[in-house]
Motif scaffolding. Structure first.
Motif, short mmCIF file in Angstrom:
data_model
loop_
_atom_site.label_atom_id
_atom_site.label_comp_id
_atom_site.label_asym_id
_atom_site.label_seq_id
_atom_site.Cartn_x
_atom_site.Cartn_y
_atom_site.Cartn_z
N ALA A 292 -9.94 12.87 -2.49
CA ALA A 292 -8.56 12.47 -2.18
C ALA A 292 -8.02 11.52 -3.24
O ALA A 292 -6.81 11.44 -3.44
N TYR A 293 -8.92 10.79 -3.92
CA TYR A 293 -8.48 9.89 -5.00
C TYR A 293 -8.60 10.55 -6.37
O TYR A 293 -8.61 9.86 -7.38
N ARG A 294 -8.72 11.86 -6.37
CA ARG A 294 -8.69 12.66 -7.60
C ARG A 294 -9.84 12.33 -8.57
O ARG A 294 -9.66 12.36 -9.79
N LEU B 275 8.07 1.65 -4.78
CA LEU B 275 9.09 2.60 -4.33
C LEU B 275 9.13 3.85 -5.21
O LEU B 275 9.08 4.97 -4.73
N ASP B 276 9.24 3.63 -6.52
CA ASP B 276 9.45 4.76 -7.42
C ASP B 276 8.17 5.30 -8.02
O ASP B 276 8.15 6.41 -8.55
N GLN B 277 7.10 4.50 -8.01
CA GLN B 277 5.86 4.95 -8.67
C GLN B 277 4.68 4.82 -7.71
O GLN B 277 3.65 4.23 -8.05
N ASP C 143 2.51 6.92 -6.61
CA ASP C 143 1.23 7.51 -6.98
C ASP C 143 0.47 6.61 -7.96
O ASP C 143 -0.75 6.48 -7.87
N ARG D 169 -2.56 8.64 3.83
CA ARG D 169 -1.27 8.42 3.18
C ARG D 169 -1.39 7.42 2.03
O ARG D 169 -0.63 7.48 1.08
N ARG E 122 -1.03 3.81 -6.01
CA ARG E 122 -2.22 4.24 -5.25
C ARG E 122 -3.44 4.39 -6.17
O ARG E 122 -4.57 4.27 -5.74
N ARG E 123 -3.18 4.68 -7.45
CA ARG E 123 -4.28 4.85 -8.41
C ARG E 123 -4.96 3.51 -8.69
O ARG E 123 -6.17 3.46 -8.89
N ALA F 273 0.82 -1.22 0.00
CA ALA F 273 0.00 0.00 0.00
C ALA F 273 0.85 1.27 0.00
O ALA F 273 0.32 2.36 0.21
N THR F 274 2.15 1.12 -0.21
CA THR F 274 3.12 2.23 -0.27
C THR F 274 3.25 2.99 1.05
O THR F 274 3.71 4.13 1.07
N LEU F 275 2.88 2.36 2.16
CA LEU F 275 2.98 3.03 3.45
C LEU F 275 4.31 2.74 4.13
O LEU F 275 4.69 3.41 5.09
N PRO G 102 -9.12 18.64 -0.43
CA PRO G 102 -10.06 17.81 0.34
C PRO G 102 -9.84 17.92 1.85
O PRO G 102 -10.81 17.91 2.62
N ARG H 180 -4.35 9.31 -2.86
CA ARG H 180 -3.48 10.01 -3.82
C ARG H 180 -3.15 11.43 -3.38
O ARG H 180 -2.60 12.22 -4.15
N LEU H 181 -3.49 11.75 -2.14
CA LEU H 181 -3.16 13.07 -1.61
C LEU H 181 -1.65 13.18 -1.42
O LEU H 181 -1.02 12.25 -0.91
N PHE I 43 3.66 -1.41 -11.51
CA PHE I 43 4.25 -0.19 -10.97
C PHE I 43 5.00 -0.50 -9.67
O PHE I 43 4.49 -1.23 -8.82
#
Lengths: 308, 478
Positions: free
Chosen positions: A101-103, A66-68, A70, B107, A73-74, A48-50, B17, B110-111, A63
């Motif tokens: 928050a998820y654009r 580490l490097d991607q 965002d 976290r 998360r998409r 989850a990139t946390l 947001p 995508r914020l 993806f």
């Protein structure tokens, strides 16, 4: 869809994850199981990139975490084992906040929120204050939040913990529906029978290492050389056990809840000979059958209760 | 095209947001209305007491004097309340999310961390803005008496907004740093009280300097005092902002030690400034100039280091760095500090340098260390994370910091060297030193500190460029 390459993580001096290699295909429902402290949540937090791994790398939909981050998360929806909701907000406000928050574009947010509310059967609670929701409802709300951006991969950490039986069944139905929709599911849980119902593959983690991975039947084939058998007699179970133990091809003989369980490697003729031998002893043989092995059996056989 | 750009910026600021969520939740709380009521009651009482207690002027010319006095009372009351209220709005913003187990959800979305920090700060500033706007009727009484220009009132509101931003950032900084809101609140107010105690001595001098429009330094060095203070405040705000972002991403032990070292030095510089002010020094005093320039310089260098932070890029190597034991053990950094202190103390004893010079030079060294740590992380990411390499590189950095002090023993005009060392990156003051060792670099004849500084900046730019190059090169895995 998910790939871990030599993933390791260390908390100070403690090695939580030890060179984990793992692959989950697109559309699969993957059950990630292991005892407490095995490293399940650490793996999930890395996906989850946390959390950044101390060594190795993980990929979600191609993806790098580490490097991607965002991009990951998409395409990934994450539901943690313990999460907080914001008291003082209504259900739709909470979901609209995460939609932003998820654009998700402003014009589409209302429709998206309505869609996930319908999918998670929370439509009637749209205007309810979050603090008035039950634990099960909150769990559904968090799952609704996870689905807002229509992720290809869902990573769910103990989604059924703390739920009553009815809420668990409802959640299981919802997860089954998601697999039918073609989502890739990566679910960790302690409640193994629930996972067995809809998960196609399983990974068993112990002390930070993957001890078994694949389809349940495949794992069984590698773990069990032969058949799992169960025997019930009316009299003198101990004598029956001794007889089975002496018979060539029998192993792991044990008694569980008044039933004699053992592994058997040999031909069907040999098995029939054993059954006849038991019958001849006049012990009151009432059952001599092949035992059905489930996820719990597999788990118990491949793990030794070691914590990292 | 321009329209879409402006719209994008407005969307970024207003369609945040986090800001919308905080406003939604925060403004529904009862304490917000109670706080606003209390704020207005205090200001209203101060205005009413002043108006009722003021004796009727015998001459109309006394009215402007009374207007100025009332304006002062209102300004200082508002300043005190803004300093007290703003951290209370931000102290629980991030630690509260942690306590509520909702920070991970943010976290994992995508914020960006910058949006989270801006949203949280924006909420606090929006509320302070509401307080300031609601106090306008009371401030307007000043115009009935006269003596205060509208521009002065606007400037006062600008100062209040800037102070609110700094106090809010301070609260957010501790909130991001601590796991419990109570700890964050205690620390933020502790720092504010300490700052108040240390700063109160310099306050009369600063107020007098500002009201008289004094400048700092002389000749081409002269800059207005207000501009100097503004730049310093902006640098500190940038530093806090970036530290908050870093805390939201991940904790790194050696950087937190460097951060403490930096903050300690910066506060010490401010203390020296206050000390010099209270002992009747002139703003144009070279020692004061050196100390103040250095205070700004340390913050600027640290901020530059933050901007060049190659953290996401260097992260996989962090474990190797940590295992090297150099960056993780505070003893190492204390040792470096003590060695530097011993050298500088020796130099001070030999050459008789002043306390201000020693403290400000220490501050400079701390700033350099912060700067170097980020550069080093970038180099690690590029060249590999071997512990031996880390040990060698940190030893070299320490040597670079210490070496420039060695020629002091043989330098006859030491004070100018100290001054030169402190302010070397500022081309405007190159003319101040004539007796510096000169070096030739790429066809240019430069003094030693300037050459060092150029090399360091070049190195940082190179690391930044390589980092960008690697970022743009990496695409989805095939």
């Amino acid at each position: 869809m998910i790939r871990c390459c030599g993933l390791s993580h260390r908390y100070d001096e403690r090695l939580a994850l030890d060179r984990l290699d793992l692959q989950v295909g697109s559309g699969e429902a993957f059950a990630f199981i292991g005892p407490n402290g095995a490293g399940k949540t650490t793996t999930i937090r890395i996906l989850a990139t946390l959390l950044e791994p101390s060594e190795g790398e993980a990929f979600v939909a191609g993806f790098s975490t580490l490097d991607q981050a965002d991009e990951v998360r998409r395409v990934l929806g994450y539901m943690p084992d313990s999460f907080g909701v914001y008291d003082g907000m209504r259900v739709w406000e909470y979901l609209e906040f995460f939609a932003a928050a998820y654009r998700i574009p402003r014009g589409e947010r209302q429709r998206t929120v309505s869609d996930v509310l319908e999918l998670t059967e929370l439509g009637a609670r749209r205007e309810t204050n979050i603090e008035h929701l039950s634990k099960g409802m909150r769990q559904r709300l968090c799952l609704a939040k996870t689905l807002l951006h229509d992720p290809q991969v869902l990573v769910l950490d103990e989604p059924a913990s703390g739920l009553d039986p009815r809420a668990r069944i409802d959640l299981k139905e919802l997860l089954r529906e998601l697999t039918r929709m073609g989502k890739t599911l990566f679910v960790s849980s302690h409640i193994l029978p629930e996972l067995a119902d809809f998960c196609t593959t399983v990974g068993i983690l112990e002390a930070g290492r993957l001890v078994a991975c694949g389809r349940v039947e495949e794992i069984l084939r590698t773990v069990d050389q032969g058949r799992s058998m169960r025997v019930r007699v009316l009299r003198d179970l101990e004598k029956a056990g001794a007889l089975v133990e002496e018979f060539p091809g029998s192993s792991r003989v044990r008694v569980q809840d008044g039933v004699l369980l053992f592994q058997f490697e040999g031909t069907l003729e040999a098995l029939a000979e054993l059954a006849e031998g038991l019958a001849d002893q006049r012990l009151g043989l009432i059952e001599f059958a092949e035992a059905r092995t489930d996820l719990e059996d597999v788990f118990m056989r491949v793990t030794r209760g070691v914590v990292s | 095209m321009r329209g879409s750009g402006v719209r994008r910026i407005l969307d970024f600021l207003l369609d945040n947001p986090i800001l919308i969520k905080e406003l939604r939740i925060g403004l529904r709380e009862r304490k917000i209305f109670l706080l606003q009521s209390l704020y207005l009651v205090i200001l209203g009482s101060a205005t009413a007491m002043f108006l009722f207690s003021a004796s009727a002027p015998s001459d109309l010319l006394e009215l402007p004097e009374q207007g100025r006095l009332l304006h002062g009372i209102l300004f200082w009351s508002q300043l005190t309340m803004v300093i007290l209220i703003t951290p209370s709005l931000t102290c629980g913003q991030i630690s509260g999310e942690r306590e509520n187990h909702s920070l991970d959800l943010l976290r994992a979305s995508r914020l960006r961390t910058v949006e989270i920090v801006l949203g949280k700060l924006g909420y606090a500033l929006a509320y302070v803005g509401l307080l300031l706007v609601s106090s306008l009727p009371m401030v307007a009484v000043v115009f009935l008496l006269g003596g205060v220009a509208p521009a002065e009132v606007v400037a006062a509101f600008g100062v209040l907004a800037l102070v609110a931003a700094l106090a809010g950032l301070l609260g957010l900084f501790f909130s991001a740093r601590e796991h419990k809101t109570s700890h964050a609140t205690n620390q933020a107010y502790g720092v504010l009280i300490l700052g108040f105690i240390l700063g109160i001595s310099a306050l009369p001098g600063l107020v007098e300097g500002l009201s008289q429009g004094q400048t700092l330094g002389t000749g081409i060095l002269a800059i207005p005092l207000w501009l100097y203070l503004l730049l310093n405040a902006l640098c500190l705000a940038a530093f806090l902002f970036l530290k908050i972002q870093n805390h939201l991403r991940r904790r790194v032990a050696h950087e937190s030690w460097l951060g403490r070292l930096f903050l300690g030095s910066w506060l010490a510089n401010c203390g020296v400034l206050g000390l010099l002010m209270t002992t009747g020094n002139s703003w144009s005093d070279p020692e004061l100039v050196a100390a103040t320039w250095c205070a700004a310089l340390v913050v600027a260098l640290a901020s530059l280091g933050c901007f060049l932070d190659p953290r996401p890029f260097a992260a996989p190597r962090e474990e190797a760095l940590r295992r090297s034991g150099l960056t993780f053990r505070p003893g190492f950094w204390i040792g470096v500090l003590l060695a530097g202190l011993a050298l500088i103390a020796g130099a001070q004893a030999t050459l008789g340098a002043s306390l201000a010079q020693v403290v400000s030079t220490l501050g400079l060294c701390a700033g350099m260390l912060v700067f170097f740590s980020w550069v080093t992380r970038g180099l690690h990411a590029l060249l590999g994370g071997r512990p031996r390499f880390a040990a060698l590189y940190y030893s070299l950095l320490s040597a670079i910091l210490v070496l420039p002090t060695l020629p002091l023993a043989a330098e006859p005009s030491a004070p100018s060297f100290w001054l030169g060392l402190q302010i070397s990156p500022l081309p405007a003051v190159w003319s101040l030193w004539d007796d510096m060792p000169q070096v030739h670099l790429a066809g240019l004849e430069l003094d030693l500190p300037s050459a060092c500084m150029l090399c360091w900046l070049g190195l940082a730019a190179l690391v930044g460029a390589l980092r960008l190059w690697r970022r743009t090169r990496s695409g989805p895995e095939a």
